[in-house]
Motif scaffolding. Structure first.
Motif, mmCIF file in Angstrom:
data_model
loop_
_atom_site.group_PDB
_atom_site.id
_atom_site.type_symbol
_atom_site.label_atom_id
_atom_site.label_comp_id
_atom_site.label_asym_id
_atom_site.label_seq_id
_atom_site.Cartn_x
_atom_site.Cartn_y
_atom_site.Cartn_z
ATOM 1 N N LEU A 347 35.792 59.650 29.007
ATOM 2 C CA LEU A 347 36.478 58.661 29.832
ATOM 3 C C LEU A 347 35.570 57.471 30.120
ATOM 4 O O LEU A 347 34.368 57.631 30.349
ATOM 5 C CB LEU A 347 36.916 59.295 31.158
ATOM 6 C CG LEU A 347 37.860 60.508 31.052
ATOM 7 C CD1 LEU A 347 38.163 61.059 32.438
ATOM 8 C CD2 LEU A 347 39.151 60.127 30.338
ATOM 9 N N ASN A 348 36.169 56.308 30.136
ATOM 10 C CA ASN A 348 35.431 55.080 30.381
ATOM 11 C C ASN A 348 35.321 54.822 31.888
ATOM 12 O O ASN A 348 35.841 53.849 32.426
ATOM 13 C CB ASN A 348 36.133 53.901 29.688
ATOM 14 C CG ASN A 348 35.380 52.595 29.873
ATOM 15 O OD1 ASN A 348 34.149 52.600 29.979
ATOM 16 N ND2 ASN A 348 36.119 51.497 29.930
ATOM 17 N N THR A 349 34.634 55.726 32.586
ATOM 18 C CA THR A 349 34.485 55.575 34.036
ATOM 19 C C THR A 349 33.311 56.406 34.519
ATOM 20 O O THR A 349 32.640 57.095 33.732
ATOM 21 C CB THR A 349 35.775 55.994 34.766
ATOM 22 O OG1 THR A 349 35.629 55.727 36.165
ATOM 23 C CG2 THR A 349 36.065 57.480 34.567
ATOM 24 N N THR A 350 33.069 56.337 35.818
ATOM 25 C CA THR A 350 32.010 57.118 36.459
ATOM 26 C C THR A 350 32.645 58.161 37.379
ATOM 27 O O THR A 350 33.869 58.195 37.554
ATOM 28 C CB THR A 350 31.118 56.206 37.310
ATOM 29 O OG1 THR A 350 31.930 55.611 38.339
ATOM 30 C CG2 THR A 350 30.496 55.102 36.460
ATOM 31 N N GLY A 353 34.394 56.304 40.004
ATOM 32 C CA GLY A 353 35.625 55.708 39.499
ATOM 33 C C GLY A 353 36.747 56.727 39.455
ATOM 34 O O GLY A 353 37.898 56.434 39.828
ATOM 35 N N LEU A 354 36.423 57.943 39.016
ATOM 36 C CA LEU A 354 37.421 59.006 38.963
ATOM 37 C C LEU A 354 37.798 59.460 40.372
ATOM 38 O O LEU A 354 38.957 59.783 40.650
ATOM 39 C CB LEU A 354 36.869 60.190 38.155
ATOM 40 C CG LEU A 354 37.883 61.180 37.567
ATOM 41 C CD1 LEU A 354 39.001 60.458 36.839
ATOM 42 C CD2 LEU A 354 37.178 62.149 36.624
ATOM 43 N N PHE A 355 36.817 59.447 41.275
ATOM 44 C CA PHE A 355 37.100 59.807 42.663
ATOM 45 C C PHE A 355 38.068 58.804 43.286
ATOM 46 O O PHE A 355 38.960 59.172 44.064
ATOM 47 C CB PHE A 355 35.807 59.857 43.488
ATOM 48 C CG PHE A 355 36.035 60.226 44.925
ATOM 49 C CD1 PHE A 355 36.064 61.558 45.321
ATOM 50 C CD2 PHE A 355 36.243 59.241 45.884
ATOM 51 C CE1 PHE A 355 36.299 61.892 46.645
ATOM 52 C CE2 PHE A 355 36.474 59.565 47.207
ATOM 53 C CZ PHE A 355 36.497 60.905 47.588
ATOM 54 N N GLN A 356 37.905 57.509 42.961
ATOM 55 C CA GLN A 356 38.814 56.489 43.489
ATOM 56 C C GLN A 356 40.245 56.733 43.011
ATOM 57 O O GLN A 356 41.203 56.479 43.746
ATOM 58 C CB GLN A 356 38.337 55.105 43.078
ATOM 59 C CG GLN A 356 37.097 54.646 43.823
ATOM 60 C CD GLN A 356 36.578 53.308 43.342
ATOM 61 O OE1 GLN A 356 37.012 52.808 42.301
ATOM 62 N NE2 GLN A 356 35.642 52.731 44.077
ATOM 63 N N LEU A 357 40.387 57.224 41.794
ATOM 64 C CA LEU A 357 41.717 57.583 41.306
ATOM 65 C C LEU A 357 42.295 58.725 42.147
ATOM 66 O O LEU A 357 43.472 58.694 42.533
ATOM 67 C CB LEU A 357 41.660 57.987 39.831
ATOM 68 C CG LEU A 357 42.950 58.608 39.250
ATOM 69 C CD1 LEU A 357 44.120 57.642 39.372
ATOM 70 C CD2 LEU A 357 42.734 59.020 37.801
ATOM 71 N N GLU A 376 49.715 52.878 34.699
ATOM 72 C CA GLU A 376 49.433 51.499 35.082
ATOM 73 C C GLU A 376 48.058 51.396 35.746
ATOM 74 O O GLU A 376 47.278 50.491 35.436
ATOM 75 C CB GLU A 376 50.511 50.999 36.050
ATOM 76 C CG GLU A 376 50.312 49.552 36.474
ATOM 77 C CD GLU A 376 51.382 49.072 37.436
ATOM 78 O OE1 GLU A 376 51.346 47.889 37.816
ATOM 79 O OE2 GLU A 376 52.256 49.894 37.822
ATOM 80 N N TYR A 377 47.758 52.332 36.646
ATOM 81 C CA TYR A 377 46.465 52.315 37.339
ATOM 82 C C TYR A 377 45.314 52.483 36.353
ATOM 83 O O TYR A 377 44.315 51.742 36.401
ATOM 84 C CB TYR A 377 46.424 53.432 38.382
ATOM 85 C CG TYR A 377 45.135 53.491 39.173
ATOM 86 C CD1 TYR A 377 45.011 52.814 40.376
ATOM 87 C CD2 TYR A 377 44.032 54.217 38.713
ATOM 88 C CE1 TYR A 377 43.825 52.849 41.105
ATOM 89 C CE2 TYR A 377 42.843 54.261 39.418
ATOM 90 C CZ TYR A 377 42.743 53.576 40.614
ATOM 91 O OH TYR A 377 41.571 53.616 41.323
ATOM 92 N N THR A 381 42.549 49.642 35.617
ATOM 93 C CA THR A 381 41.234 49.941 36.189
ATOM 94 C C THR A 381 40.201 50.309 35.135
ATOM 95 O O THR A 381 39.045 49.869 35.200
ATOM 96 C CB THR A 381 41.356 51.093 37.211
ATOM 97 O OG1 THR A 381 42.386 50.783 38.152
ATOM 98 C CG2 THR A 381 40.045 51.307 37.960
ATOM 99 N N PHE A 382 40.614 51.129 34.180
ATOM 100 C CA PHE A 382 39.650 51.652 33.210
ATOM 101 C C PHE A 382 39.896 51.158 31.778
ATOM 102 O O PHE A 382 39.115 51.477 30.880
ATOM 103 C CB PHE A 382 39.695 53.188 33.189
ATOM 104 C CG PHE A 382 39.560 53.810 34.544
ATOM 105 C CD1 PHE A 382 38.452 53.560 35.341
ATOM 106 C CD2 PHE A 382 40.545 54.666 35.033
ATOM 107 C CE1 PHE A 382 38.327 54.145 36.582
ATOM 108 C CE2 PHE A 382 40.426 55.252 36.272
ATOM 109 C CZ PHE A 382 39.316 54.996 37.066
#
Length: 704
Positions: A347-350, A353-357, A376-377, A381-382
């Motif tokens: 995944l292109n996140t940290t 970032g995943l916690f924010q989701l 959409e999110y 976002t990512f």
């Protein structure tokens, strides 16, 4: 007496009866009696139990739901809820006995912290009953679902029937009428399980009358003495339940023992490598605590191991998250799972970032996000495709919606996100208020987390809190929506509870001074004070209070007010307050702009005022009687007692002694009594009941 004429056809219905050995066979007994009297051929359908006739007439189409009991379910031990808990054995087996016990309490409450397995236990018990060969239905209410109900804003709950009406559309009893539900519940055909009573109370607040709710349970049980209801709640809610209904059975779930963990590991993990990694993960992250472990954490640990490839050994690590706290057990396993998911799905996140989701799902979408919204999110976002995110083992995907599986996990996400915002970004006050409002009575997991944060933070947070409260106050004033007003008020109440939680050394004055500062008070006026529940007692000696609200604040009578204080409360609302004593309260403290709803404050004050006036009139009558007889002469005590009428609870002599102390009567060396000469000029007026100011002060003093 007229002779009974035997009808051509008889239908006999009887209630089920029980003794210490179980159900009494009343049908066989009545069959024999009918046979003896030659009535057998007149019985149309034989003798029937009324409960079964009611079932067949109203619940024949009841669908016993399947797949409620998880394949990995471990029936953990149940304990008594007491200072010295007693192990009652496995929970499901024990509750089978509770449900068949017709002589015990109709209400059972199971306490336990988030993630201990209360919801899983309820599902398993429902499955046990639904798969049994009996005419018994289960109405299962999940407290976490209440805010998602279509008619949530119109709900007012004060009985079990109100809850049925609110939740029946979500259940397999949607075709059952309110009266049929009442009848079936009363005669024991329906077991009611309410999972998360504290969540219902938190969501509805004043719209959930807990006392009347428990009263309704008793009323329905009185019809057949055959009802059973099981409630689950977190530990903090215990005081509310006890005050509402002390006649209940109380139990507690503590979590998995070592043996339970071993059983669970065998069910979930298929090979030795996975089991070894699981043991290492528990050891590194210290997931075992005081002999018991939260099932939700053990489940997540198993899931983390299952999602790791064989070549990856579980390693300890330093937390790099701005949201999660690496030293906390639950945080560490969640961070590990998020990191593993990012690595596995590329995944292109940290982690953050995943916690924010996760926070977006839990807070903004109330743990029910549509797949379209997720896509959409994720894209915005990512710059990713949502399909990879749907594979996350933390998610439950159903009917084009996703939610986070574990309710305890949603509490953790809300708590950690709230702390982050309180430290770093109070401009997002809407999100903050949406989380804080659930802790408005100073209780719950989120509240405990905020208190922990307040206890370890520096004074900068108080400055932040002051700014936040100012914004919440402004929003409360500017909105015309009732729901939003209540939300901001509750958020303020929650913050005040938390900020005072580590000020245990403060007295009433210090607490009030602190609140005055937090609320940005000016000119000794506290504006926008909103208090719910069992808040701390305060002192209003130096302050007036405006544009404020007080709900269920029964400690109002313990607050202190100046002796000459008037109009302390202006444009304030008081609701659901039932004080046991008047304390320092007086009618003159409440300016005419104040409003009262479901309060006994004014009625008690009026009663006290009337009683005080009667007492003053009695004291005046006593003084007039003494003044008329003694006049400007001197009299012995015995003559005064014989020739005057005095009504005083401390005796005739006691009243004269009080007048002597207060200077109205004097005694000479010979022991004779006379009036103070200062009152001679006023005697004609005194005997007519017209008292000078100094004598009225004496009356007021005696009336206290």
């Amino acid at each position: 007496m007229a002779k009974f004429k035997v009808p051509d056809i008889l239908n006999l219905y009887v209630n089920k009866k029980y003794n210490n050995n179980g159900q009494i066979d009343r049908i066989s007994h009545l069959d024999k009696e009918c046979s003896k009297r030659g009535l057998s051929n007149k019985i149309y359908d034989g003798v029937s139990y009324l409960e079964e006739i009611i079932w067949d007439a109203t619940l024949r189409s009841y669908l016993k739901e399947e797949h409620h009991r998880r394949s990995d379910y471990i029936d953990q031990d149940l304990f008594t809820y007491s200072q010295e808990p007693e192990n009652l054995g496995q929970g499901i087996d024990y509750f089978k006995g509770v449900l068949s016990d017709k002589f015990g309490s109709s209400t059972s409450v199971i306490f336990g912290r988030g993630g201990v397995g209360k919801t899983t236990f309820c599902d398993a018990l429902k499955n046990e009953i639904d798969t049994g060969d009996n005419k018994k239905g289960v109405f299962l209410i999940r407290g976490e679902q209440i805010s998602n109900l279509v008619n949530f804003n119109d709900l007012y709950i004060e009985s079990i029937l109100d809850l049925f009406e609110a939740f029946k559309v979500e259940s397999n009893l949607s075709n059952l009428s309110k009266s049929d539900f009442s009848l079936n519940y009363s005669c024991g055909n329906i077991l009611v399980i309410i999972d998360g009573l504290d969540e219902i109370d938190s969501a509805l607040g004043e719209r959930f009358n807990l006392e009347k709710f428990f009263s309704s349970l008793s009323d329905l049980d009185d019809r057949f003495h055959n009802t059973k209801i099981i409630l689950t709640t977190r530990d903090y809610f215990e005081k509310n339940i006890v005050s509402a209904s002390p006649l209940i059975r109380k139990f507690k779930l503590k979590g998995f023992t070592e043996k339970d963990i071993e059983k669970y590991k065998k069910i979930k993990l298929s090979n030795d490598s996975q089991k070894t990694n699981f043991d290492k993960l528990l050891e590194i992250n210290k997931l075992k605590n005081n002999g018991f472990s939260l099932p939700v954490i053990i489940n997540l640990a198993c899931q983390a191991v299952l999602d790791s490839s064989d070549e990856h050994m579980v390693q300890g690590y330093e937390s790099e998250s701005d949201y999660l706290i690496g030293t906390h057990v639950y945080d560490s396993i969640l961070e590990y799972m998020l990191a593993r998911e990012i690595d596995k799905q590329k995944l292109n996140t940290t982690v953050d970032g995943l916690f924010q989701l996760l926070s977006e799902i839990v807070i903004d979408h109330k743990n029910k996000m549509s797949i379209d919204d997720l896509n959409e999110y994720v894209e915005l976002t990512f710059n990713e495709n949502g399909d990879k995110f749907l594979k996350n083992p933390l998610f439950n995907v159903r009917d084009d919606f996703l939610s986070i599986k574990e309710e305890a996990l949603t509490s953790l996400i809300k708590s950690r996100y709230l702390i982050y915002l309180l430290k770093n970004d109070i401009s997002r006050y809407e999100k903050i208020s949406n989380i804080l409002k659930d802790s408005y009575k100073g209780s719950g997991d989120t509240y405990n987390t905020v208190c922990e944060f307040v206890g370890t933070t520096d004074s900068d947070f108080e400055l932040n809190a002051t700014k936040l409260i100012k914004k919440l106050k402004e929003s409360e004033v500017n909105t015309e929506l009732t729901y939003d007003k209540a939300k901001y008020r509750k958020a303020i109440s929650s913050l005040l509870y938390a900020l005072l939680s580590n000020k245990s050394s403060f007295d009433k004055n210090e607490r009030s001074n602190y609140i005055y500062k937090l609320l940005g008070g000016k000119n000794n006026i506290i504006d926008g004070l909103h208090i719910y529940g069992d808040f701390y007692s305060l002192s209003f000696d130096s302050y007036k209070v405006m544009n404020s609200s007080f709900s269920e604040y029964n400690k109002l009578s313990d607050c202190h007010f100046g002796k000459e204080a008037e109009d302390v409360f202006l444009f304030c609302n008081f609701s659901n307050i039932n004080i046991a004593k008047v304390g320092h309260l007086k009618n003159c403290l409440f300016e005419n702009s104040c409003k009262f709803d479901k309060c006994n404050i004014i009625s008690l004050l009026d009663t006290k005022s009337n009683a005080n006036e009667k007492k003053k009139e009695n004291i005046k009558s006593n003084i007039i009687s003494i003044a008329k007889y003694v006049g400007t002469t001197q009299r012995s005590l015995n003559l005064i007692k014989l020739n005057t009428t005095v009504n005083w609870n401390k005796s005739h002599k006691g009243f004269i002694d009080e007048l002597k102390k207060l200077g109205f009567i004097q005694v000479d060396k010979s022991g004779y009594f006379r009036l103070n000469s200062d009152y001679y000029d006023d005697l004609p007026h005194i005997t007519l009941g017209r008292f000078p100011i100094t004598l009225n002060n004496i009356v007021d003093c005696l009336a206290k």
